[in-house]
Design a protein around this motif. Structure first.
Motif: not given
Length: 263
Positions: A23-24, A29-33, A63-65
Protein backbone atom coordinates in the motif's frame (compact mmCIF):
# COMPACT_ATOMS: atom_id res chain seq x y z
CA UNK A 1 9.28 7.59 51.54
CA UNK A 2 10.57 7.54 48.02
CA UNK A 3 8.59 6.69 44.97
CA UNK A 4 9.92 4.97 41.93
CA UNK A 5 10.35 7.17 38.91
CA UNK A 6 7.65 6.68 36.33
CA UNK A 7 8.79 4.65 33.36
CA UNK A 8 8.99 6.67 30.15
CA UNK A 9 6.08 6.05 27.81
CA UNK A 10 6.78 3.57 25.11
CA UNK A 11 5.72 4.09 21.53
CA UNK A 12 4.64 1.07 19.62
CA UNK A 13 5.24 1.02 15.93
CA UNK A 14 3.10 -1.15 13.77
CA UNK A 15 5.26 -3.66 11.93
CA UNK A 16 5.56 -3.13 8.19
CA UNK A 17 3.64 -6.07 6.85
CA UNK A 18 3.50 -7.24 3.27
CA UNK A 19 0.13 -5.57 2.71
CA UNK A 20 1.24 -2.27 4.28
CA UNK A 21 4.44 -2.25 2.24
CA UNK A 22 2.45 -2.77 -0.97
CA UNK A 23 0.00 0.00 0.00
CA UNK A 24 2.88 2.35 0.76
CA UNK A 25 4.40 1.58 -2.62
CA UNK A 26 1.00 2.13 -4.22
CA UNK A 27 0.75 5.57 -2.62
CA UNK A 28 4.19 6.57 -3.90
CA UNK A 29 3.32 5.21 -7.34
CA UNK A 30 0.09 7.22 -7.35
CA UNK A 31 2.02 10.44 -6.67
CA UNK A 32 4.48 9.68 -9.48
CA UNK A 33 1.58 8.78 -11.77
CA UNK A 34 -0.20 12.04 -10.97
CA UNK A 35 2.94 13.97 -11.91
CA UNK A 36 3.16 12.03 -15.18
CA UNK A 37 -0.50 12.78 -15.98
CA UNK A 38 0.07 16.47 -15.26
CA UNK A 39 2.95 16.42 -17.74
CA UNK A 40 0.90 14.62 -20.37
CA UNK A 41 -2.30 16.64 -20.20
CA UNK A 42 -0.82 19.90 -19.00
CA UNK A 43 1.97 20.24 -21.58
CA UNK A 44 2.18 17.49 -24.19
CA UNK A 45 -1.49 16.73 -24.85
CA UNK A 46 -3.53 19.78 -23.79
CA UNK A 47 -7.30 19.31 -24.14
CA UNK A 48 -9.08 18.98 -26.49
CA UNK A 49 -6.13 17.76 -28.57
CA UNK A 50 -5.77 14.88 -26.12
CA UNK A 51 -9.23 13.61 -27.07
CA UNK A 52 -8.64 14.16 -30.79
CA UNK A 53 -5.41 12.16 -30.82
CA UNK A 54 -6.59 9.46 -28.39
CA UNK A 55 -4.24 10.24 -25.52
CA UNK A 56 -6.67 8.95 -22.91
CA UNK A 57 -5.99 5.32 -23.78
CA UNK A 58 -2.24 5.89 -23.78
CA UNK A 59 -2.48 7.56 -20.39
CA UNK A 60 -4.54 4.72 -18.92
CA UNK A 61 -2.00 2.12 -20.06
CA UNK A 62 0.88 4.18 -18.69
CA UNK A 63 -0.87 4.84 -15.39
CA UNK A 64 -2.04 1.24 -15.06
CA UNK A 65 1.45 -0.17 -15.51
CA UNK A 66 2.84 2.33 -13.00
CA UNK A 67 0.20 1.56 -10.38
CA UNK A 68 0.22 -2.22 -10.79
CA UNK A 69 3.78 -3.27 -11.58
CA UNK A 70 5.67 -1.91 -8.57
CA UNK A 71 3.13 -2.49 -5.77
CA UNK A 72 2.36 -6.00 -7.01
CA UNK A 73 6.02 -7.00 -7.08
CA UNK A 74 6.51 -5.47 -3.63
CA UNK A 75 3.60 -7.54 -2.31
CA UNK A 76 5.15 -10.68 -3.79
CA UNK A 77 8.71 -10.27 -2.49
CA UNK A 78 8.20 -8.40 0.79
CA UNK A 79 8.86 -10.35 3.98
CA UNK A 80 9.97 -8.63 7.20
CA UNK A 81 13.56 -9.54 8.05
CA UNK A 82 14.16 -11.20 4.70
CA UNK A 83 17.82 -11.25 3.71
CA UNK A 84 18.45 -9.04 0.67
CA UNK A 85 15.02 -7.38 0.91
CA UNK A 86 16.45 -3.89 0.39
CA UNK A 87 18.16 -5.03 -2.81
CA UNK A 88 14.93 -6.60 -4.07
CA UNK A 89 13.02 -3.36 -3.44
CA UNK A 90 15.66 -1.29 -5.25
CA UNK A 91 15.44 -3.63 -8.24
CA UNK A 92 11.64 -3.30 -8.27
CA UNK A 93 11.88 0.49 -8.12
CA UNK A 94 14.39 0.48 -10.97
CA UNK A 95 12.17 -1.76 -13.11
CA UNK A 96 9.15 0.41 -12.42
CA UNK A 97 11.02 3.59 -13.27
CA UNK A 98 12.37 2.04 -16.47
CA UNK A 99 8.84 1.03 -17.52
CA UNK A 100 7.53 4.54 -16.73
CA UNK A 101 10.33 6.26 -18.68
CA UNK A 102 9.83 3.93 -21.65
CA UNK A 103 6.11 4.67 -21.62
CA UNK A 104 6.69 8.42 -21.39
CA UNK A 105 9.14 8.22 -24.28
CA UNK A 106 6.58 6.39 -26.43
CA UNK A 107 3.84 8.86 -25.50
CA UNK A 108 6.12 11.85 -26.15
CA UNK A 109 6.90 10.51 -29.63
CA UNK A 110 3.25 10.90 -30.67
CA UNK A 111 2.51 14.20 -28.92
CA UNK A 112 0.86 16.89 -31.10
CA UNK A 113 3.41 19.47 -32.26
CA UNK A 114 1.62 21.44 -34.99
CA UNK A 115 -1.91 22.48 -35.86
CA UNK A 116 -1.74 23.12 -39.60
CA UNK A 117 -4.42 24.87 -41.64
CA UNK A 118 -4.61 23.17 -45.03
CA UNK A 119 -7.10 24.38 -47.67
CA UNK A 120 -10.44 23.71 -45.92
CA UNK A 121 -9.50 22.11 -42.61
CA UNK A 122 -6.93 21.92 -39.85
CA UNK A 123 -4.63 18.96 -39.35
CA UNK A 124 -3.23 17.93 -35.98
CA UNK A 125 0.34 16.82 -36.63
CA UNK A 126 2.10 14.50 -34.19
CA UNK A 127 5.83 14.51 -33.49
CA UNK A 128 6.35 11.21 -35.31
CA UNK A 129 4.37 12.37 -38.36
CA UNK A 130 7.38 14.43 -39.48
CA UNK A 131 10.82 13.07 -40.26
CA UNK A 132 13.92 14.79 -38.88
CA UNK A 133 15.02 15.69 -42.42
CA UNK A 134 11.70 17.32 -43.28
CA UNK A 135 11.68 19.13 -39.96
CA UNK A 136 15.17 20.53 -40.57
CA UNK A 137 13.90 21.97 -43.87
CA UNK A 138 11.24 24.05 -42.09
CA UNK A 139 10.51 27.44 -43.66
CA UNK A 140 11.43 29.30 -40.46
CA UNK A 141 13.03 28.61 -37.09
CA UNK A 142 9.75 27.98 -35.26
CA UNK A 143 8.87 25.25 -37.74
CA UNK A 144 12.18 23.41 -37.38
CA UNK A 145 11.59 21.97 -33.93
CA UNK A 146 8.97 19.81 -32.26
CA UNK A 147 7.19 21.72 -29.54
CA UNK A 148 7.13 20.38 -25.97
CA UNK A 149 4.51 22.90 -24.82
CA UNK A 150 1.54 22.05 -27.01
CA UNK A 151 1.05 22.33 -30.77
CA UNK A 152 2.08 25.43 -32.74
CA UNK A 153 -0.25 26.99 -35.28
CA UNK A 154 0.77 27.12 -38.95
CA UNK A 155 -0.75 27.01 -42.41
CA UNK A 156 0.23 25.54 -45.76
CA UNK A 157 -0.48 26.64 -49.31
CA UNK A 158 -0.35 24.59 -52.48
CA UNK A 159 2.74 25.66 -54.46
CA UNK A 160 2.07 27.80 -57.54
CA UNK A 161 5.13 26.58 -59.43
CA UNK A 162 4.12 23.75 -61.76
CA UNK A 163 7.24 21.69 -61.12
CA UNK A 164 6.93 22.10 -57.36
CA UNK A 165 3.23 21.26 -57.54
CA UNK A 166 3.98 18.03 -59.40
CA UNK A 167 6.58 17.19 -56.75
CA UNK A 168 4.03 17.73 -53.98
CA UNK A 169 1.52 15.53 -55.81
CA UNK A 170 4.06 12.73 -56.09
CA UNK A 171 4.78 13.00 -52.38
CA UNK A 172 1.04 12.81 -51.64
CA UNK A 173 0.77 9.62 -53.69
CA UNK A 174 3.56 8.22 -51.51
CA UNK A 175 1.54 9.09 -48.39
CA UNK A 176 3.28 12.34 -47.47
CA UNK A 177 0.86 15.28 -47.35
CA UNK A 178 1.62 18.99 -47.24
CA UNK A 179 0.86 19.27 -43.52
CA UNK A 180 3.72 16.83 -42.87
CA UNK A 181 6.23 19.04 -44.70
CA UNK A 182 7.35 22.05 -42.63
CA UNK A 183 9.17 23.52 -45.65
CA UNK A 184 5.69 24.61 -46.86
CA UNK A 185 4.57 25.98 -43.50
CA UNK A 186 3.66 29.65 -43.28
CA UNK A 187 2.48 31.92 -40.52
CA UNK A 188 -1.24 31.28 -40.08
CA UNK A 189 -2.20 34.96 -40.23
CA UNK A 190 -0.87 35.16 -43.79
CA UNK A 191 -3.42 32.56 -44.89
CA UNK A 192 -6.29 33.45 -42.56
CA UNK A 193 -8.32 35.16 -45.32
CA UNK A 194 -8.40 31.97 -47.39
CA UNK A 195 -9.53 29.92 -44.39
CA UNK A 196 -12.17 32.54 -43.57
CA UNK A 197 -13.71 32.05 -47.02
CA UNK A 198 -13.98 28.29 -46.50
CA UNK A 199 -15.25 28.39 -42.90
CA UNK A 200 -18.82 27.35 -42.16
CA UNK A 201 -21.51 28.90 -39.95
CA UNK A 202 -22.30 27.30 -36.61
CA UNK A 203 -25.82 26.49 -37.79
CA UNK A 204 -24.31 24.08 -40.32
CA UNK A 205 -22.58 22.27 -37.47
CA UNK A 206 -25.72 22.15 -35.33
CA UNK A 207 -27.76 20.84 -38.25
CA UNK A 208 -25.49 17.84 -38.77
CA UNK A 209 -24.45 17.35 -35.15
CA UNK A 210 -27.13 18.62 -32.72
CA UNK A 211 -25.12 17.20 -29.79
CA UNK A 212 -22.51 19.89 -30.43
CA UNK A 213 -24.87 22.74 -29.54
CA UNK A 214 -24.51 22.69 -25.69
CA UNK A 215 -20.70 22.70 -25.82
CA UNK A 216 -20.53 25.45 -28.43
CA UNK A 217 -23.14 27.60 -26.74
CA UNK A 218 -21.34 27.23 -23.41
CA UNK A 219 -18.14 28.46 -25.11
CA UNK A 220 -19.97 31.40 -26.69
CA UNK A 221 -21.41 32.43 -23.33
CA UNK A 222 -18.09 32.07 -21.52
CA UNK A 223 -16.30 34.22 -24.11
CA UNK A 224 -19.07 36.76 -24.71
CA UNK A 225 -19.37 35.92 -28.41
CA UNK A 226 -22.38 35.82 -30.71
CA UNK A 227 -22.97 32.73 -32.83
CA UNK A 228 -23.27 34.90 -35.94
CA UNK A 229 -19.69 36.15 -35.45
CA UNK A 230 -18.11 32.71 -35.11
CA UNK A 231 -17.46 30.10 -37.81
CA UNK A 232 -15.73 26.74 -37.78
CA UNK A 233 -13.68 24.24 -39.72
CA UNK A 234 -12.90 20.59 -38.97
CA UNK A 235 -9.68 19.71 -37.17
CA UNK A 236 -8.57 16.25 -38.27
CA UNK A 237 -6.57 13.97 -35.99
CA UNK A 238 -5.75 10.28 -35.54
CA UNK A 239 -8.64 9.43 -33.25
CA UNK A 240 -11.40 11.71 -34.47
CA UNK A 241 -12.19 15.02 -36.14
CA UNK A 242 -13.07 17.87 -33.79
CA UNK A 243 -13.94 21.54 -34.38
CA UNK A 244 -11.76 24.64 -34.64
CA UNK A 245 -13.66 27.88 -34.03
CA UNK A 246 -12.72 30.93 -36.09
CA UNK A 247 -13.49 34.62 -35.91
CA UNK A 248 -15.82 35.25 -38.85
CA UNK A 249 -14.45 38.70 -39.63
CA UNK A 250 -10.73 37.92 -39.58
CA UNK A 251 -10.52 34.16 -40.02
CA UNK A 252 -8.17 33.96 -37.02
CA UNK A 253 -8.46 30.92 -34.77
CA UNK A 254 -10.34 31.17 -31.49
CA UNK A 255 -10.38 27.76 -29.79
CA UNK A 256 -10.60 24.06 -30.62
CA UNK A 257 -13.61 22.27 -29.14
CA UNK A 258 -14.07 18.59 -28.38
CA UNK A 259 -17.18 18.08 -30.51
CA UNK A 260 -17.42 15.80 -33.52
CA UNK A 261 -16.96 17.68 -36.77
CA UNK A 262 -19.61 16.18 -39.04
CA UNK A 263 -19.04 17.57 -42.52
Amino acid sequence: MTTAAAAPPTTSRRPLTRARAALLHLGISALVGAAAMALLFGLWYPPPYSAAIGAGRLALVLLGVNLVLGPLLTFVVFKPGKKGLAFDLWVIAALQMAALLYGLHAVAASRPVFVVAAVDRFELVAANDISDADLAAGSEAGFRERSWLGPRLASVSVPNDAKEYDHVQSLALAGLDLHQLPRYYRDYASNAAALRERARPLDALFEKNPAARPTVEAWLQAHGRNAADVTWLPLSARKKDIVMLLDKASGLTLDPLDVDAVW
